[in-house]
Design a protein around this motif. Sequence first.
Motif, PDB file in Angstrom:
ATOM      1  N   VAL A 109       0.835  -1.207   0.000  1.00  0.00           N
ATOM      2  CA  VAL A 109       0.000   0.000   0.000  1.00  0.00           C
ATOM      3  C   VAL A 109       0.867   1.253   0.000  1.00  0.00           C
ATOM      4  O   VAL A 109       0.588   2.225  -0.709  1.00  0.00           O
ATOM      5  N   GLU A 110       1.938   1.238   0.783  1.00  0.00           N
ATOM      6  CA  GLU A 110       2.851   2.391   0.834  1.00  0.00           C
ATOM      7  C   GLU A 110       3.453   2.677  -0.546  1.00  0.00           C
ATOM      8  O   GLU A 110       3.446   3.816  -1.023  1.00  0.00           O
ATOM      9  N   GLY A 111       3.984   1.638  -1.181  1.00  0.00           N
ATOM     10  CA  GLY A 111       4.622   1.833  -2.485  1.00  0.00           C
ATOM     11  C   GLY A 111       3.642   2.257  -3.560  1.00  0.00           C
ATOM     12  O   GLY A 111       3.919   3.157  -4.363  1.00  0.00           O
ATOM     13  N   TYR A 112       2.491   1.597  -3.587  1.00  0.00           N
ATOM     14  CA  TYR A 112       1.454   1.931  -4.567  1.00  0.00           C
ATOM     15  C   TYR A 112       0.999   3.379  -4.404  1.00  0.00           C
ATOM     16  O   TYR A 112       0.863   4.121  -5.386  1.00  0.00           O
ATOM     17  N   SER A 113       0.785   3.799  -3.166  1.00  0.00           N
ATOM     18  CA  SER A 113       0.281   5.145  -2.899  1.00  0.00           C
ATOM     19  C   SER A 113       1.281   6.211  -3.324  1.00  0.00           C
ATOM     20  O   SER A 113       0.904   7.226  -3.931  1.00  0.00           O
TER      21      SER A 113
END
Length: 288
Positions: free
Chosen positions: A153-157
């Motif tokens: 989620v961190e990387g995608y965001s």
Amino acid sequence: MKTNTSIALVTGASSGIGQATAQRLAKAGYKVYGTSRRGAQEGQRSFQMLSLDVTSDESVEAAVSQLIRLEGRIDLLVNNAGFGVAPGGAEESSIEQARAIFETNFFGLIRVTRAVVPHMRRQGNGRILNIGSVLGFLPMPYGALYAATKHAVEGYSESLDHELRTRGIRVSVIEPAYTKTQFDANFMAPDSKLDEYREDRALLDKVLKEVMATADDPTVVADVVLKAASAVHPKLRYTAGKLAGRLRLLRRFAPAALVDDGVRKSLGLGSRHNADTHKLQQTSEKTS
């Protein structure tokens, strides 16, 4: 029908952080649509509920299309729906179970985001807030799969925020620590348990129950969501609660070995030094 009121969509809003967030946004003046797999339920709410299963392409498209028909726009998306796996060794969950948690916690978030972004692009503005976790930057032992979804989620965001900011859309991650919700009651137990990890599972269960007794209320997270939603110059990451803020600072500035020992000590697992000593003792016994 089109409205001048800001329209918010909050997934997983039947309880916990999602419900608190929907209520906080509604109180602040947003017209809020919450979602759950069961849709509208009995009880008075300050927001409307839609039926939405984040693991189903058809369900996501239907819910977003319904909202657009009703309101004509979506100004804020809060991706909150998710679940966890009870403490256990990484090898104690099958590939099928790993796929299941990613299907909800990560791919579910992607489904809803992909359905909403085209409407925000046409509007020329919008905000997407993804509920992450401190485990997205500081993994804990015996929580590998959940931590992996939150790292995703961190990387995608961060990548998505780069892509969309020139189109008037900003993306942020909200990072809570321990929060008092029914989340732990809905844990999926590891489906391939090994006796090797039995004592550690029992220890982690006990520690987490004690920690949850003094955890933050979901309203702490909801307040941060509102802050991020209304910020003129939004940040990429917002910690929620004092513990989350301290952990973010430790992860950024403290030596890795100190953080590693601190994590293990806080969970009653012993320090890195003790583990290394035990390993050396085993090696010595084998060679003697």
